[in-house]
Design a protein around this motif. Structure first.
Motif, PDB file in Angstrom:
ATOM      1  N   LEU A 246       0.840  -1.205   0.000  1.00  0.00           N
ATOM      2  CA  LEU A 246       0.000   0.000   0.000  1.00  0.00           C
ATOM      3  C   LEU A 246       0.869   1.247   0.000  1.00  0.00           C
ATOM      4  CD1 LEU A 246      -2.939  -0.673   2.480  1.00  0.00           C
ATOM      5  CD2 LEU A 246      -2.850  -1.091   0.019  1.00  0.00           C
ATOM      6  N   LYS A 247       1.954   1.200   0.801  1.00  0.00           N
ATOM      7  CA  LYS A 247       2.835   2.371   0.918  1.00  0.00           C
ATOM      8  C   LYS A 247       3.642   2.571  -0.362  1.00  0.00           C
ATOM      9  CE  LYS A 247       2.876   2.080   5.861  1.00  0.00           C
ATOM     10  NZ  LYS A 247       3.331   2.779   7.038  1.00  0.00           N
ATOM     11  N   ALA A 248       4.028   1.467  -1.010  1.00  0.00           N
ATOM     12  CA  ALA A 248       4.823   1.573  -2.237  1.00  0.00           C
ATOM     13  C   ALA A 248       3.938   1.827  -3.464  1.00  0.00           C
ATOM     14  CB  ALA A 248       5.615   0.280  -2.436  1.00  0.00           C
ATOM     15  N   GLY A 249       2.696   1.459  -3.366  1.00  0.00           N
ATOM     16  CA  GLY A 249       1.799   1.587  -4.520  1.00  0.00           C
ATOM     17  C   GLY A 249       2.158   0.612  -5.629  1.00  0.00           C
ATOM     18  N   LYS A 250       2.704  -0.537  -5.265  1.00  0.00           N
ATOM     19  CA  LYS A 250       2.998  -1.553  -6.286  1.00  0.00           C
ATOM     20  C   LYS A 250       3.141  -2.937  -5.670  1.00  0.00           C
ATOM     21  CE  LYS A 250       7.884  -0.328  -6.471  1.00  0.00           C
ATOM     22  NZ  LYS A 250       8.938   0.299  -7.228  1.00  0.00           N
TER      23      LYS A 250
END
Ligand code: ZN
Length: 250
Positions: A246-250
């Motif tokens: 979620l934090k990395a968006g990937k």
């Protein structure tokens, strides 16, 4: 008509609420959900309640593979997805389970098709990643414009339609919040990015704004409280990969 297209919410209530606030501010005539309300995130029951409330008010909602797995089981899923699904099954009440099980697999609206994965064999949950995938989907439908989710990566595949068809399919990578004109002589397969688990390197939640009068489509991005959603996933004891991505968006 202005339609808000949302998909791949995945039990992320913080992202869903932020997107619905953004949709309300934008002003639309209807909401269409392309599925995967549950799976991965820590609020599956609350997300199903929000979406079923929207359906009661006229929204369209399609069944995704995670929604399907609540009743059908986890075969074919990755290890983290399967672990999250086992947990999710225990979180849902019977009303939520029934709601998910009864969702349609696809819905046509004029020359537009709404489906979670693809028009071709929709319950095989194919990923629309490149032009050959889009071609297989177009071959299975008369729809000029197909909306899908499932990959969590925004994309627009397009080709000339009817007698103008040359066999050439183009891939367009939409920029956030930029309106893309849709030409009447083209067929499109629009992959809307994920509300609750973006995978294109941009951690902001995504939704699609389709204006059929103007014939435009925009992939809107909305920041939300990622830390809150991540902390709930940690607290639920779900696999670390699910909050980290979620934090990395990937
Ligand atoms: Zn998904």
């Amino acid at each position: 008509m202005r339609s808000a297209i949302i998909t791949d919410i995945h039990g992320n209530l913080e992202a869903l609420n932020a997107v619905l606030d953004d949709i309300e501010e934008a002003g639309v005539d209807r909401i269409v959900c392309l599925g995967d309300i549950v799976g991965y995130g820590a609020d599956p029951q609350a997300c199903v309640e929000v979406i079923s409330g929207l359906v009661d008010k006229g929204a369209i909602c399609i069944r995704g593979n995670h929604d399907d797995a609540v009743a059908a089981g986890v075969s074919g899923m990755s290890e983290s997805a399967a672990k999250a699904m086992s947990w999710t099954q225990g979180q849902l009440d019977s009303t939520a389970r029934t709601f998910l099980a009864r969702l349609p697999i696809a819905e046509m609206d004029g020359d537009v098709l709404f489906v979670h994965a693809s028009a071709n064999d929709p319950q095989s949950w194919n990923y629309m990643l490149d032009p050959s995938d889009a071609f297989a989907s177009w071959a299975a439908t008369d729809a000029r414009l197909t909306f899908c989710g499932h990959t969590h990566v925004p994309a627009l595949f397009h080709t000339l339609s009817g007698a103008l068809y040359t066999g050439k399919t183009l891939t367009f990578r939409p920029q956030p919040d930029v309106e893309v004109p849709l030409a009447p002589i083209r067929r499109y397969l629009a992959v809307i990015g994920s509300v609750g688990q973006p995978r294109d390197g941009n951690p902001s939640a995504c939704w699609g704004l389709y204006d059929s009068d103007k014939s435009t489509l925009a992939w809107m991005r909305v920041p939300y409280d990622i830390d809150a959603a991540a902390d709930k996933i940690k607290a639920a004891g779900l696999p670390d990969r699910l909050w980290m991505r979620l934090k990395a968006g990937k």
